[in-house]
Design a protein around this motif. Sequence first.
Motif, short mmCIF file in Angstrom:
data_model
loop_
_atom_site.label_atom_id
_atom_site.label_comp_id
_atom_site.label_asym_id
_atom_site.label_seq_id
_atom_site.Cartn_x
_atom_site.Cartn_y
_atom_site.Cartn_z
N GLU A 65 13.90 58.38 15.47
CA GLU A 65 12.91 59.41 15.80
C GLU A 65 13.40 60.80 15.40
OE1 GLU A 65 10.23 60.76 19.63
OE2 GLU A 65 12.28 60.06 20.00
N PHE A 66 14.68 61.06 15.62
CA PHE A 66 15.25 62.36 15.29
C PHE A 66 15.68 62.45 13.83
CE2 PHE A 66 15.50 62.93 19.88
CZ PHE A 66 15.24 64.29 20.02
N MET A 67 15.50 61.35 13.09
CA MET A 67 15.87 61.31 11.67
C MET A 67 17.32 61.77 11.51
SD MET A 67 12.31 62.67 9.99
CE MET A 67 12.69 62.04 8.37
N THR A 68 18.19 61.16 12.31
CA THR A 68 19.60 61.54 12.31
C THR A 68 20.47 60.32 12.13
OG1 THR A 68 21.26 62.81 13.52
CG2 THR A 68 19.85 61.38 14.82
N LYS A 69 21.77 60.51 12.25
CA LYS A 69 22.73 59.42 12.11
C LYS A 69 23.60 59.36 13.36
CE LYS A 69 23.26 60.96 7.30
NZ LYS A 69 24.23 61.48 6.31
N PHE A 278 7.47 69.99 12.46
CA PHE A 278 8.25 70.07 11.23
C PHE A 278 9.21 68.89 11.05
CE2 PHE A 278 7.38 74.59 12.34
CZ PHE A 278 6.55 74.86 11.26
N ARG A 279 9.10 67.86 11.93
CA ARG A 279 9.98 66.71 11.81
C ARG A 279 9.78 66.04 10.45
NH1 ARG A 279 13.98 66.44 14.78
NH2 ARG A 279 12.76 66.48 16.72
N GLY A 280 10.86 65.83 9.74
CA GLY A 280 10.79 65.22 8.42
C GLY A 280 10.59 66.22 7.29
N ILE A 281 10.30 67.47 7.67
CA ILE A 281 10.12 68.53 6.67
C ILE A 281 11.38 69.38 6.57
CG2 ILE A 281 8.77 70.57 6.05
CD1 ILE A 281 6.42 69.30 7.57
#
Length: 297
Positions: A65-69, A278-281
Motif C-alpha cells: 500500500e505504501f509502495m515501499t520495501k 499523490f500515491r504512486g506519483i
Amino acid sequence: MWSFLVTEFRRVLLDGYPTQVTRHGDVLVAGDGREVGVDEAIHLPPTEPSKIIAVHLNYASRTEEFMTKLPAAPTYFQKPVTALNTHKGDVVRPEGCKWLNFEGEIVIVIGRTCRNVSPDQASDYIAGYSIGNDYGLHDFRDTDAGSMLRVKGSDTLAPVGPGLVTDWDFRGKQLRTIVNGEVKQDDNTDNMEWDMNYLVADIARTITLSPGDMLFSGTPAFSRPVQPGDVVEVEVEGLGKLTNRIVTGPTAIRTDVGAQPTESEEVMSTAMGGDWEFRGIRTPSKDLYPSKIEEKR
C-alpha cells in the motif's frame, strides 16, 4: 507465574478490585467462585506490562500500500505504559487534532523472563496472545517521526484485550478491523513477513522481556483516520473482539509550549495510506521508507 491450563483469562474490576477471571462461555469466573457476565464486566488490560513494544511494517499488504520495501530485519518503537487502554475503553482524539488512525493488531504477551533466545525457543516464553489497536495520532508525525512518542504513545492509544488466550496458534488466522459495522482491514497472519517467535527472539537479543510485557506485531493495509463517535472493533480468529469508541479530549492541545499538530504531506500521506492523492506519483516530502516509485519509471 502464568497458568497455561486455561484457554482464556481476563482481568476485570470485580467488587471494585482488579481480579483475574477465567472465561466460561458468556460468564467470567473468579478463583473464589464469584461470577460476572462477559458483557457486564468492567475490563482491565490483560496484564500490567513493564513495556509495550511495537513493530513498524510487517504485513505484505501494508508494505505494498505504501509502495515501499521492507528492511532486512524488523524495526521497532516503544509505547509508554501510560498509553495502555482497555476493551470498551474510550480512545481520545485531542481537541485540535484530526489525523487519528486505527491499526488492528495481534499482541504477543510474555509469560516469563526472556533474554537471548532463538526463534525456536521463543514460544516457551510467550504466555499467550491478545488483540490490540495501535492507534496513531499522526498530527505529531512531523515532530516525532523518529521516536513515534506522541504519535503512538499519547494517553489511551494502546487498547489491548479483551482477554489473553494461552493455547492459540498464530498461523493462518484472520484479522479484521471494523468501523461502525464496516470492515476496513481484512488480512491473514500468513501474510506477515516476521512471525511472533521471530519478533520475540529479535527484541530479546538486547532487551530483557519481563512477564506481562506486550509486543504489537504489526497491522495490515487500510489503516485510516477515525472520528469522534466512531466505534472501532478489531476481530481476530480465536482471540475474540476488542471494541473501543473514539471521543474528543476534554481539553485542547496547549499552544503555549511545544510543537503543534501539523497537516503536512508526511502527515496526510501516512494517515490516508493508499488513498493519498499523490500515491504512486511521488514520495511524500519526508518519506521515511524506501520508495518503489523510482523503480517503476
